[in-house]
Scaffold this motif. Structure first.
Motif, PDB file in Angstrom:
ATOM      1  N   ALA A 276      -5.347  -6.901  -4.178  1.00 10.52           N
ATOM      2  CA  ALA A 276      -4.208  -6.314  -4.882  1.00 10.52           C
ATOM      3  C   ALA A 276      -4.707  -5.445  -6.042  1.00 10.52           C
ATOM      4  O   ALA A 276      -5.291  -5.961  -6.993  1.00 10.52           O
ATOM      5  N   PRO A 277      -4.483  -4.135  -5.970  1.00 10.10           N
ATOM      6  CA  PRO A 277      -4.935  -3.267  -7.062  1.00 10.10           C
ATOM      7  C   PRO A 277      -4.064  -3.457  -8.299  1.00 10.10           C
ATOM      8  O   PRO A 277      -2.854  -3.646  -8.196  1.00 10.10           O
ATOM      9  N   THR A 278      -4.683  -3.394  -9.468  1.00 13.31           N
ATOM     10  CA  THR A 278      -3.957  -3.561 -10.726  1.00 13.31           C
ATOM     11  C   THR A 278      -3.280  -2.249 -11.100  1.00 13.31           C
ATOM     12  O   THR A 278      -3.900  -1.190 -11.107  1.00 13.31           O
TER      13      THR A 278
ATOM     14  N   SER B 260       0.839  -1.193   0.000  1.00  9.96           N
ATOM     15  CA  SER B 260       0.000   0.000   0.000  1.00  9.96           C
ATOM     16  C   SER B 260       0.876   1.246   0.000  1.00  9.96           C
ATOM     17  O   SER B 260       1.977   1.253   0.555  1.00  9.96           O
ATOM     18  N   GLY B 261       0.368   2.303  -0.628  1.00 11.23           N
ATOM     19  CA  GLY B 261       1.101   3.560  -0.651  1.00 11.23           C
ATOM     20  C   GLY B 261       0.833   4.329  -1.924  1.00 11.23           C
ATOM     21  O   GLY B 261      -0.019   3.957  -2.736  1.00 11.23           O
ATOM     22  N   ARG B 262       1.586   5.398  -2.093  1.00 13.10           N
ATOM     23  CA  ARG B 262       1.422   6.253  -3.266  1.00 13.10           C
ATOM     24  C   ARG B 262       2.373   5.813  -4.361  1.00 13.10           C
ATOM     25  O   ARG B 262       3.542   5.501  -4.106  1.00 13.10           O
ATOM     26  N   VAL B 263       1.865   5.764  -5.583  1.00 17.96           N
ATOM     27  CA  VAL B 263       2.697   5.397  -6.731  1.00 17.96           C
ATOM     28  C   VAL B 263       3.614   6.583  -7.039  1.00 17.96           C
ATOM     29  O   VAL B 263       3.179   7.603  -7.578  1.00 17.96           O
ATOM     30  N   GLU B 264       4.897   6.438  -6.670  1.00 16.61           N
ATOM     31  CA  GLU B 264       5.845   7.528  -6.884  1.00 16.61           C
ATOM     32  C   GLU B 264       6.301   7.632  -8.330  1.00 16.61           C
ATOM     33  O   GLU B 264       6.543   8.723  -8.828  1.00 16.61           O
ATOM     34  N   ARG B 265       6.409   6.499  -8.985  1.00 18.92           N
ATOM     35  CA  ARG B 265       6.955   6.509 -10.355  1.00 18.92           C
ATOM     36  C   ARG B 265       6.311   5.418 -11.174  1.00 18.92           C
ATOM     37  O   ARG B 265       6.159   4.288 -10.698  1.00 18.92           O
ATOM     38  N   LEU B 266       5.901   5.764 -12.372  1.00 20.35           N
ATOM     39  CA  LEU B 266       5.391   4.798 -13.346  1.00 20.35           C
ATOM     40  C   LEU B 266       6.394   4.753 -14.485  1.00 20.35           C
ATOM     41  O   LEU B 266       6.595   5.752 -15.194  1.00 20.35           O
TER      42      LEU B 266
ATOM     43  N   ASP C 296      -2.582   5.481 -12.191  1.00 18.77           N
ATOM     44  CA  ASP C 296      -1.724   6.562 -12.655  1.00 18.77           C
ATOM     45  C   ASP C 296      -0.662   6.900 -11.617  1.00 18.77           C
ATOM     46  O   ASP C 296      -0.787   6.583 -10.425  1.00 18.77           O
ATOM     47  N   GLU C 297       0.375   7.568 -12.086  1.00 15.17           N
ATOM     48  CA  GLU C 297       1.431   8.028 -11.202  1.00 15.17           C
ATOM     49  C   GLU C 297       0.873   9.051 -10.213  1.00 15.17           C
ATOM     50  O   GLU C 297       0.130   9.956 -10.596  1.00 15.17           O
ATOM     51  N   GLY C 298       1.211   8.904  -8.928  1.00 14.38           N
ATOM     52  CA  GLY C 298       0.707   9.785  -7.892  1.00 14.38           C
ATOM     53  C   GLY C 298      -0.530   9.269  -7.196  1.00 14.38           C
ATOM     54  O   GLY C 298      -0.912   9.789  -6.141  1.00 14.38           O
ATOM     55  N   GLN C 299      -1.158   8.236  -7.751  1.00 12.57           N
ATOM     56  CA  GLN C 299      -2.359   7.672  -7.145  1.00 12.57           C
ATOM     57  C   GLN C 299      -1.979   6.762  -5.976  1.00 12.57           C
ATOM     58  O   GLN C 299      -0.948   6.095  -5.995  1.00 12.57           O
TER      59      GLN C 299
ATOM     60  N   ALA D 115       6.759   0.019 -11.913  1.00 13.04           N
ATOM     61  CA  ALA D 115       6.366   1.163 -11.082  1.00 13.04           C
ATOM     62  C   ALA D 115       7.032   1.043  -9.728  1.00 13.04           C
ATOM     63  O   ALA D 115       7.490  -0.038  -9.313  1.00 13.04           O
ATOM     64  N   GLU D 116       7.083   2.174  -9.024  1.00 13.95           N
ATOM     65  CA  GLU D 116       7.618   2.209  -7.670  1.00 13.95           C
ATOM     66  C   GLU D 116       6.600   2.870  -6.753  1.00 13.95           C
ATOM     67  O   GLU D 116       6.019   3.908  -7.099  1.00 13.95           O
ATOM     68  N   ILE D 117       6.396   2.261  -5.586  1.00 14.42           N
ATOM     69  CA  ILE D 117       5.476   2.786  -4.583  1.00 14.42           C
ATOM     70  C   ILE D 117       6.293   3.373  -3.436  1.00 14.42           C
ATOM     71  O   ILE D 117       7.380   2.864  -3.101  1.00 14.42           O
ATOM     72  N   ASP D 118       5.800   4.448  -2.821  1.00 10.55           N
ATOM     73  CA  ASP D 118       6.474   5.081  -1.680  1.00 10.55           C
ATOM     74  C   ASP D 118       6.817   4.018  -0.634  1.00 10.55           C
ATOM     75  O   ASP D 118       5.936   3.329  -0.101  1.00 10.55           O
TER      76      ASP D 118
END
Length: 403
Positions: free
Chosen positions: A217-219, A75-81, A206-209, A96-99
């Motif tokens: 598990a969200p896609t 869980s977290g914010r998508v920092e980079r797509l 999207d990035e930032g979401q 992608a990378e999550i915070d």
């Protein structure tokens, strides 16, 4: 007197004219009724040689043979797509990378806890060594009758306690190591990589979401292998008993209706797709009565040039049988609805231009043409249709001939 004669002559002349006109009318009527009726114009075609297929028709939708929904387990914010739609990715490539700040803090906490337990274990290990030495000394002294038995027993108890403490700390170290490994895995979940090589066909997050993986598990993206596509063809219940896996099949798409994409029927699913939403036999019965039932047939086809894309509509033909260089006539030339291998009747134009009925043996048909197995040669002229009068006159004759 002269006037009376003139009137009489005039009256006689009129009667003669009317008589002549009446005779002419009778001759005209006789000509019209007695002349031969015009010969009806026949619509004809030639029996020809050609290829024919007996097929089962179906409508399908194209899907990738392999489609993976790449989800987030953290869980977290998508920092980079790191990808875009249409990118070709390799297995293991960053998506992608999550915070990861929360996971990194947990990792440091678990590492510190493990270091602390290992230090405690080292101290207890040193105490264990001292307890072992004390025990050996008390045992030697007891053998020399230089120490009381109670002191020896106390040395044994101290040794056993030290050993138990070390074993307990070993278990705590293993537990702390497992917790640390789990946090490392969770930290790894913040870096989402491609599980397979393929093409990114959709970006769902999207990035930032912010994503929440606690419940499901969200896609993040969807990756598909587009080198091989699968057609999910809806086969009606009337035709599904005629098909089987391994039959050749071909289809066309709306953008290229003249092009044939060939493949093979890989599988026919044993139950219709609607069964997944049916909760009871009663519901299933109602569902079958509410509309047509279709079974899904799967057809794989190579997509080397990339023309085929997901969700395209396919007009599918599953080939039951095929004959090359067969004698073919239009289906409208065959009277009745004979089965393959049966006898039917066609009308053949002879050398005098007269249509004669002839029995032929028919084979397979494709809905427009029918194969002739015997009784007709390629090049002979057959009748497709005629005037209304000829068809009306021919019906009693054909009915009598068929009895």
């Amino acid at each position: 007197m002269t006037t009376a004669r003139a009137l009489k002559r005039l009256f006689t002349r009129k009667r003669l004219i009317w008589a002549v006109l009446g005779l002419a009318g009778l001759i005209l009527l006789a000509f019209l009724f007695l002349r031969a009726p015009p010969k009806p114009e026949l619509v004809t075609a030639e029996a020809r040689l050609g290829d024919i297929e007996e097929v089962v028709l179906a409508t399908g939708v194209l899907e990738p043979l392999e489609l993976v929904r790449v989800g987030a387990q953290a869980s977290g914010r998508v920092e980079r797509l790191a990808v875009e739609i249409g990118d070709v990715v390799q297995a293991g490539q960053l998506i992608a990378e999550i915070d990861s700040q929360t996971q990194q803090n947990s990792l440091r906490d678990r590492q510190a806890a493990l270091v602390n337990i290992r230090a405690t274990r080292a101290a207890r290990a040193a105490g264990l060594v001292q307890a072992e030495r004390d025990f050996e000394r008390q045992r030697e002294m007891l053998a020399a009758d230089a120490t009381p038995r109670t002191t020896y027993d106390a040395a044994i108890a101290t040794l056993d306690s030290a050993r138990s403490e070390v074993r307990a700390l070993d278990a705590q170290i293993a537990q702390a190591q497992a917790a640390l490994d789990s946090v490392r895995v969770e930290l790894g979940y913040t870096r989402i990589t491609a599980p397979i090589a393929g093409t990114v066909v959709a970006i769902v997050t999207d990035e930032g979401q912010t994503v929440n993986a606690l419940q499901t598990a969200p896609t993040i993206v969807m990756i598909a292998k587009l080198e091989t596509m699968t057609v999910r063809a809806d086969i009606s219940e009337a035709d599904v008993i005629r098909v089987r896996p391994g039959l050749p099949a071909w289809f066309s798409i709306l953008g290229a209706p003249q092009r044939r994409f060939t493949g093979e029927l890989r599988q026919v699913e044993p139950a219709p797709a609607s069964i997944a939403s049916e909760t009871s036999p009663a519901t299933a019965s109602l569902g079958s009565n509410s509309g047509a039932i279709y079974y899904v047939g799967l057809i794989d086809v190579a997509n080397t040039d990339g023309v085929l894309r997901p969700s395209m509509t396919a007009q599918v033909s599953i080939v039951l049988s095929a004959v090359k260089n067969a004698v073919l006539v239009p289906l409208t030339a065959v009277e009745g609805s004979p089965r393959a291998g049966g006898v039917a009747r066609v009308r053949v134009v002879n050398a005098d231009g007269v249509a004669e009925a002839r029995q032929v043996r028919v084979g397979i048909d494709n809905g427009s043409d029918v194969q002739i197995l015997g009784g007709l040669r390629a090049g002979e002229t057959i009748v497709l249709g005629a005037s209304t009068d000829e068809r009306a006159d021919a019906q009693p004759q054909l009915a009598a001939a068929s009895k």
